[in-house]
Design a protein around this motif. Sequence first.
Motif, PDB file in Angstrom:
ATOM      1  N   UNK A 193       0.814  -1.064  -0.191  1.00 55.16           N
ATOM      2  CA  UNK A 193      -0.121   0.046  -0.057  1.00 55.16           C
ATOM      3  C   UNK A 193       0.811   1.039   0.094  1.00 55.16           C
ATOM      4  N   UNK A 204      -3.720  18.624  -0.176  1.00 55.76           N
ATOM      5  CA  UNK A 204      -4.674  17.596   1.088  1.00 55.76           C
ATOM      6  C   UNK A 204      -4.902  16.155   1.147  1.00 55.76           C
ATOM      7  N   UNK A 205      -5.134  15.248   0.497  1.00 58.47           N
ATOM      8  CA  UNK A 205      -4.887  14.198   0.621  1.00 58.47           C
ATOM      9  C   UNK A 205      -3.516  13.693   0.893  1.00 58.47           C
ATOM     10  N   UNK A 218      -2.377  14.597   4.893  1.00 58.21           N
ATOM     11  CA  UNK A 218      -3.557  13.052   5.156  1.00 58.21           C
ATOM     12  C   UNK A 218      -2.933  12.081   5.746  1.00 58.21           C
ATOM     13  N   UNK A 272     -15.401  17.475   2.499  1.00 60.94           N
ATOM     14  CA  UNK A 272     -14.493  15.963   2.820  1.00 60.94           C
ATOM     15  C   UNK A 272     -13.181  15.612   2.190  1.00 60.94           C
ATOM     16  N   UNK A 273     -12.597  16.557   1.521  1.00 56.53           N
ATOM     17  CA  UNK A 273     -12.347  16.568   0.413  1.00 56.53           C
ATOM     18  C   UNK A 273      -9.910  16.192   1.315  1.00 56.53           C
ATOM     19  N   UNK A 274      -9.442  15.073   0.813  1.00 57.74           N
ATOM     20  CA  UNK A 274      -7.938  15.229   1.521  1.00 57.74           C
ATOM     21  C   UNK A 274      -8.586  14.333   3.278  1.00 57.74           C
ATOM     22  N   UNK A 275      -9.826  13.899   3.409  1.00 57.41           N
ATOM     23  CA  UNK A 275     -10.109  13.630   4.545  1.00 57.41           C
ATOM     24  C   UNK A 275     -11.172  12.082   4.372  1.00 57.41           C
ATOM     25  N   UNK A 276     -10.276  10.770   4.049  1.00 60.26           N
ATOM     26  CA  UNK A 276     -10.323   9.518   4.232  1.00 60.26           C
ATOM     27  C   UNK A 276     -11.311   9.452   4.742  1.00 60.26           C
ATOM     28  N   UNK A 277     -10.845   9.827   6.282  1.00 62.44           N
ATOM     29  CA  UNK A 277     -12.079   9.274   7.760  1.00 62.44           C
ATOM     30  C   UNK A 277     -13.440   9.494   7.325  1.00 62.44           C
ATOM     31  N   UNK A 313     -15.152   9.862   4.841  1.00 55.82           N
ATOM     32  CA  UNK A 313     -15.475   9.354   3.727  1.00 55.82           C
ATOM     33  C   UNK A 313     -15.510   8.277   3.890  1.00 55.82           C
ATOM     34  N   UNK A 343      -6.306   1.404   3.029  1.00 58.54           N
ATOM     35  CA  UNK A 343      -5.319   2.393   2.466  1.00 58.54           C
ATOM     36  C   UNK A 343      -5.785   3.474   1.895  1.00 58.54           C
ATOM     37  N   UNK A 372      -4.549   4.886  -1.004  1.00 55.35           N
ATOM     38  CA  UNK A 372      -4.912   4.444  -2.035  1.00 55.35           C
ATOM     39  C   UNK A 372      -4.784   2.843  -2.762  1.00 55.35           C
ATOM     40  N   UNK A 396     -12.222   8.147  -4.389  1.00 51.85           N
ATOM     41  CA  UNK A 396     -12.132   9.490  -3.019  1.00 51.85           C
ATOM     42  C   UNK A 396     -12.616  10.317  -3.695  1.00 51.85           C
ATOM     43  N   UNK A 397     -13.047  10.936  -3.221  1.00 48.59           N
ATOM     44  CA  UNK A 397     -14.044  12.255  -2.951  1.00 48.59           C
ATOM     45  C   UNK A 397     -12.946  13.651  -3.002  1.00 48.59           C
ATOM     46  N   UNK A 398     -12.913  14.204  -4.662  1.00 50.75           N
ATOM     47  CA  UNK A 398     -11.730  15.429  -4.912  1.00 50.75           C
ATOM     48  C   UNK A 398     -12.352  16.369  -5.420  1.00 50.75           C
TER      49      UNK A 398
END
Lengths: 249, 161
Positions: free
Chosen positions: A33, A132-133, A136, B112-117, B119, B135, B137, B159-161
């Motif tokens: 990953x 931002x990703x 994160x 929520x961009x950049x915040x996977x938690x 989503x 993961x 990615x 993913x939302x972007x």
Amino acid sequence: MDPLVTFCLRMGDTTLILGQQTAAWCGHAPVLEEDIAFANMGLDLIGQTQLWYEIAAQAEGQGRTPDDLAFFRTERQFLNAQLVERPNVDFAHALMRQYLFDAWHLPIQEALCESGHQAIRELAQKSVKEVRYHIDRSRDLIVRLGDGSEESHAMMQGALDALWPYAADLMAIDAVEQALVGIGMLPPLDRVACAFEAETAVTLDRATLAIPGNGHARTGGRTGIHTETMGYILAEMQQIPRSFPDARW
Amino acid sequence: MRPDPDTVRGWLGKVPDPEIPAISVVDLGIVRGVGWEDETLVVDVTPTYAGCPATLVIALDIETALRDRGIDKVEVRRRMSPPWSTDWISPEGRRKLLDYGIAPPQLNAANCVGMLSAQSAACPLCGSKNTEAIAARGSTPCKAQFRCRDCREPFGYFKAI
Ligand SMILES: [Zn+2]
């Protein structure tokens, strides 16, 4: 050189060299990953580089392409911050380098979303979402590994001690930026350093890592002064186009 | 022959995205304008991610598809602004993603961009909302890897972007 060209090269060279270093993890990261994550982030950074080089080349007006800028300049002509040329060493170094970079890259991209220069503003509005990703991920891993096992903590602290002095180079501001702020092309950049300090203070504390207190700072990359690793990076990155300058796919 | 822009859009609706061929470039929301400038058909395309390796392939696929329809002069232009958002994926595109086994992105990406938690994704196989991110990615930069806690299958989440 036109301050706009210099500024775009400072930004683009920094994302290119980090993209190159990051891509080198493809096939080597400790878990699949993270291997994919590093490779994908390298792609984002190299894509952003392309946009910076397009603006630089257009402002310069000498008909150079982004590829010319990446492959046919010498070490002293590269204006990247020294942090990104520091060697991969191990996963802890690569991750810490990425995190310190991200902690600067997010606030500067946020600031550039208000640039008075249309192409820079559009670049930032696009890139900031990707960045931002990036943070994160790197923030999460810094905390997990810093506040992890005894071994992972020691490795992360060692990486922080080695790399922290180079963070200052990201935020070094001189007459180039001041000129662009003066004509409204860039917003004031002091808040970038403030945001970097706030972000790293909170996250490194959560990661139980101590910021080195000796105050040492290494700068110069943004004026073309580099460390001993830079020549090797360029040699590898530029070897094919310099050996076969007119080669086409 | 100068077909009207709606007809051209219809044709582009059959040009698959090179990385996720289940959806078209129109479904993806990256075709931002179609129009004639004198004898040239101009298609404005916005990149998804700045470094997406598919960008060049997409431009070439669009050109090829329009040439196949008998249009000689085609220009694919890059439009940067406003930046692409996953909110622009059409409802049909979202349905096709789901059928293909990819959970579609959460809407209102700006929140929520950049915040996977922040989503969440429903499992495309069994529909369960009891899922977890494993993961950030996946096989492409635009996807994260998730796992369904009920049917135990892993799946990709756009993913939302
Ligand atoms: Zn399921």
